[in-house]
Design a protein around this motif. Structure first.
Motif, PDB file in Angstrom:
ATOM      1  N   GLU A  26       0.880  -1.330   0.109  1.00 34.70           N
ATOM      2  CA  GLU A  26      -0.011   0.251  -0.016  1.00 34.70           C
ATOM      3  C   GLU A  26       0.634   1.485  -0.171  1.00 34.70           C
ATOM      4  OE1 GLU A  26      -3.401   2.503  -0.318  1.00 34.70           O
ATOM      5  OE2 GLU A  26      -3.167   0.302  -0.244  1.00 34.70           O
ATOM      6  N   GLN A  27       1.761   1.106   0.888  1.00 34.03           N
ATOM      7  CA  GLN A  27       2.610   2.536   1.141  1.00 34.03           C
ATOM      8  C   GLN A  27       3.602   2.716  -0.189  1.00 34.03           C
ATOM      9  OE1 GLN A  27       5.371   0.869   3.633  1.00 34.03           O
ATOM     10  NE2 GLN A  27       4.117   2.444   5.896  1.00 34.03           N
ATOM     11  N   TRP A  28       3.951   1.635  -0.971  1.00 30.99           N
ATOM     12  CA  TRP A  28       4.597   2.135  -2.389  1.00 30.99           C
ATOM     13  C   TRP A  28       3.168   1.860  -3.431  1.00 30.99           C
ATOM     14  CZ3 TRP A  28       3.416  -0.136  -7.059  1.00 30.99           C
ATOM     15  CH2 TRP A  28       4.849   0.229  -8.406  1.00 30.99           C
ATOM     16  N   ARG A  29       2.192   1.726  -3.617  1.00 33.30           N
ATOM     17  CA  ARG A  29       1.384   2.194  -4.395  1.00 33.30           C
ATOM     18  C   ARG A  29       0.752   4.039  -3.976  1.00 33.30           C
ATOM     19  NH1 ARG A  29      -0.443  -2.873  -4.458  1.00 33.30           N
ATOM     20  NH2 ARG A  29      -2.006  -2.754  -2.428  1.00 33.30           N
ATOM     21  N   SER A  30       1.371   4.307  -2.854  1.00 33.46           N
ATOM     22  CA  SER A  30       0.935   5.785  -2.386  1.00 33.46           C
ATOM     23  C   SER A  30       1.797   6.657  -3.203  1.00 33.46           C
ATOM     24  CB  SER A  30       0.439   6.431  -0.984  1.00 33.46           C
ATOM     25  OG  SER A  30       2.106   5.314  -0.468  1.00 33.46           O
ATOM     26  N   ARG A  31       3.633   6.241  -3.394  1.00 33.98           N
ATOM     27  CA  ARG A  31       4.268   6.579  -3.553  1.00 33.98           C
ATOM     28  C   ARG A  31       4.202   6.604  -5.589  1.00 33.98           C
ATOM     29  NH1 ARG A  31       6.680   3.080   0.504  1.00 33.98           N
ATOM     30  NH2 ARG A  31       8.092   2.550  -1.041  1.00 33.98           N
ATOM     31  N   ASN A  32       4.258   5.770  -5.777  1.00 31.21           N
ATOM     32  CA  ASN A  32       3.891   5.367  -6.865  1.00 31.21           C
ATOM     33  C   ASN A  32       2.696   5.368  -7.986  1.00 31.21           C
ATOM     34  OD1 ASN A  32       6.831   4.700  -7.588  1.00 31.21           O
ATOM     35  ND2 ASN A  32       6.726   3.113  -6.112  1.00 31.21           N
ATOM     36  N   PRO A  33       2.005   6.583  -7.450  1.00 31.81           N
ATOM     37  CA  PRO A  33       0.642   5.871  -8.518  1.00 31.81           C
ATOM     38  C   PRO A  33       0.493   6.320  -9.829  1.00 31.81           C
ATOM     39  CG  PRO A  33       0.980   8.621  -8.087  1.00 31.81           C
ATOM     40  CD  PRO A  33       2.716   7.903  -7.615  1.00 31.81           C
ATOM     41  N   SER A  34      -0.104   5.545 -10.177  1.00 35.02           N
ATOM     42  CA  SER A  34      -0.514   5.003 -11.686  1.00 35.02           C
ATOM     43  C   SER A  34      -1.765   6.379 -12.040  1.00 35.02           C
ATOM     44  CB  SER A  34      -1.353   4.305 -11.754  1.00 35.02           C
ATOM     45  OG  SER A  34      -2.299   4.034 -11.585  1.00 35.02           O
ATOM     46  N   ILE A  35      -0.965   6.291 -13.606  1.00 30.51           N
ATOM     47  CA  ILE A  35      -1.857   7.523 -14.284  1.00 30.51           C
ATOM     48  C   ILE A  35      -2.740   6.361 -15.613  1.00 30.51           C
ATOM     49  CG2 ILE A  35      -0.217   7.177 -17.077  1.00 30.51           C
ATOM     50  CD1 ILE A  35      -0.313  10.269 -17.070  1.00 30.51           C
ATOM     51  N   SER A  36      -3.864   7.221 -15.306  1.00 32.66           N
ATOM     52  CA  SER A  36      -4.900   6.407 -16.141  1.00 32.66           C
ATOM     53  C   SER A  36      -5.086   7.099 -17.447  1.00 32.66           C
ATOM     54  CB  SER A  36      -6.061   7.597 -15.655  1.00 32.66           C
ATOM     55  OG  SER A  36      -6.930   7.695 -16.320  1.00 32.66           O
ATOM     56  N   VAL A  37      -5.373   5.896 -18.056  1.00 35.02           N
ATOM     57  CA  VAL A  37      -5.125   4.859 -19.091  1.00 35.02           C
ATOM     58  C   VAL A  37      -6.109   6.354 -19.794  1.00 35.02           C
ATOM     59  CG1 VAL A  37      -6.101   3.938 -21.618  1.00 35.02           C
ATOM     60  CG2 VAL A  37      -4.971   2.578 -18.713  1.00 35.02           C
ATOM     61  N   TRP A  38      -7.150   6.711 -19.601  1.00 32.66           N
ATOM     62  CA  TRP A  38      -7.718   7.176 -20.499  1.00 32.66           C
ATOM     63  C   TRP A  38      -7.739   8.975 -20.760  1.00 32.66           C
ATOM     64  CZ3 TRP A  38     -10.729   4.875 -23.122  1.00 32.66           C
ATOM     65  CH2 TRP A  38     -11.222   3.707 -22.647  1.00 32.66           C
ATOM     66  N   LYS A  39      -6.454   9.429 -19.034  1.00 34.82           N
ATOM     67  CA  LYS A  39      -5.833  10.716 -19.135  1.00 34.82           C
ATOM     68  C   LYS A  39      -5.230  10.801 -20.988  1.00 34.82           C
ATOM     69  CE  LYS A  39      -6.507  12.156 -14.372  1.00 34.82           C
ATOM     70  NZ  LYS A  39      -6.002  12.622 -13.228  1.00 34.82           N
ATOM     71  N   VAL A  40      -4.061   9.360 -21.014  1.00 31.12           N
ATOM     72  CA  VAL A  40      -3.484   8.649 -22.100  1.00 31.12           C
ATOM     73  C   VAL A  40      -4.280   9.569 -23.486  1.00 31.12           C
ATOM     74  CG1 VAL A  40      -1.464   8.189 -22.917  1.00 31.12           C
ATOM     75  CG2 VAL A  40      -2.044   8.212 -20.343  1.00 31.12           C
ATOM     76  N   VAL A  41      -5.384   9.148 -23.528  1.00 31.03           N
ATOM     77  CA  VAL A  41      -6.227   9.066 -24.215  1.00 31.03           C
ATOM     78  C   VAL A  41      -6.262  10.330 -24.976  1.00 31.03           C
ATOM     79  CG1 VAL A  41      -8.087   7.844 -25.665  1.00 31.03           C
ATOM     80  CG2 VAL A  41      -6.392   6.466 -24.494  1.00 31.03           C
ATOM     81  N   ALA A  42      -7.188  10.935 -23.641  1.00 28.16           N
ATOM     82  CA  ALA A  42      -7.522  12.206 -23.796  1.00 28.16           C
ATOM     83  C   ALA A  42      -6.371  13.023 -24.666  1.00 28.16           C
ATOM     84  CB  ALA A  42      -8.049  12.496 -22.617  1.00 28.16           C
ATOM     85  N   GLY A  43      -5.268  12.990 -23.495  1.00 26.31           N
ATOM     86  CA  GLY A  43      -4.301  13.737 -23.947  1.00 26.31           C
ATOM     87  C   GLY A  43      -3.798  13.774 -25.301  1.00 26.31           C
ATOM     88  N   GLN A  44      -3.836  12.890 -25.690  1.00 23.24           N
ATOM     89  CA  GLN A  44      -3.829  12.514 -27.908  1.00 23.24           C
ATOM     90  C   GLN A  44      -4.647  12.601 -28.131  1.00 23.24           C
ATOM     91  OE1 GLN A  44      -3.315   7.593 -26.997  1.00 23.24           O
ATOM     92  NE2 GLN A  44      -1.157   7.429 -28.195  1.00 23.24           N
ATOM     93  N   ALA A  45      -5.901  12.714 -28.350  1.00 27.55           N
ATOM     94  CA  ALA A  45      -7.272  13.787 -27.989  1.00 27.55           C
ATOM     95  C   ALA A  45      -6.978  15.373 -28.681  1.00 27.55           C
ATOM     96  CB  ALA A  45      -8.208  13.807 -28.088  1.00 27.55           C
TER      97      ALA A  45
END
Length: 157
Positions: A26-45
């Protein structure tokens, strides 16, 4: 050919691998948040639209802007299809099914991209292949930008 002797039981037991506890994970996940795939797709658009506008303004021709936009669409639409397909089955408990699904959606993504490129001359009047390719490349490189701007990894004490 040189062979490496097998590890002894003692060497295998003294391995550096140590599974994380639930709290450490849990600590590792809080230090390394994932980026949303949908944010990447929206960024591409978004980047695709910006490239199309810049192409239109620089050349003064709407057909060049539409060509660049279509190039970005040829990246964004398959990426969205892939993301939806992979995320829908991501909770699969069978690793083999998850792998087959991943490759299946990747093939679907490639087929859709090729199909979009094949129909481009019929859908975009006055198609500029150079502008289309620029739109595609810039939209594809958005993945790298997403990696650079994601929340940084924080070190522990």
């Amino acid at each position: 050919m040189k062979t490496i002797p097998p590890e002894t039981e003692i060497e295998a037991e003294e391995s550096d691998f140590k599974p994380l506890t639930a709290q450490e994970a849990e600590q590792w996940r809080s230090r390394n948040p994932s980026i949303s795939v949908w944010k990447v797709v929206a960024g591409q658009a978004l980047v695709g639209m910006l490239v199309a506008l810049v192409a239109w303004v620089l050349t003064g021709r709407a057909s060049v802007g539409w060509s660049a936009a279509y190039g970005a669409l040829a990246v964004v639409a398959p990426a969205a299809l892939f993301a939806r397909g992979v995320l829908r089955h991501s909770a699969s408990s069978n690793p083999r099914a998850a792998m087959v699904g991943f490759f299946g959606w990747e093939i679907a993504k490639i087929v859709l991209t090729v199909a979009l490129l094949a129909v481009a001359p019929r859908l975009v009047p006055g198609l500029s292949w150079i502008a289309l390719l620029v739109g595609m490349v810039v939209a594809m490189k958005t993945y790298w930008v997403a990696l650079l701007v994601r929340p940084s990894v924080r070190k522990t004490d």
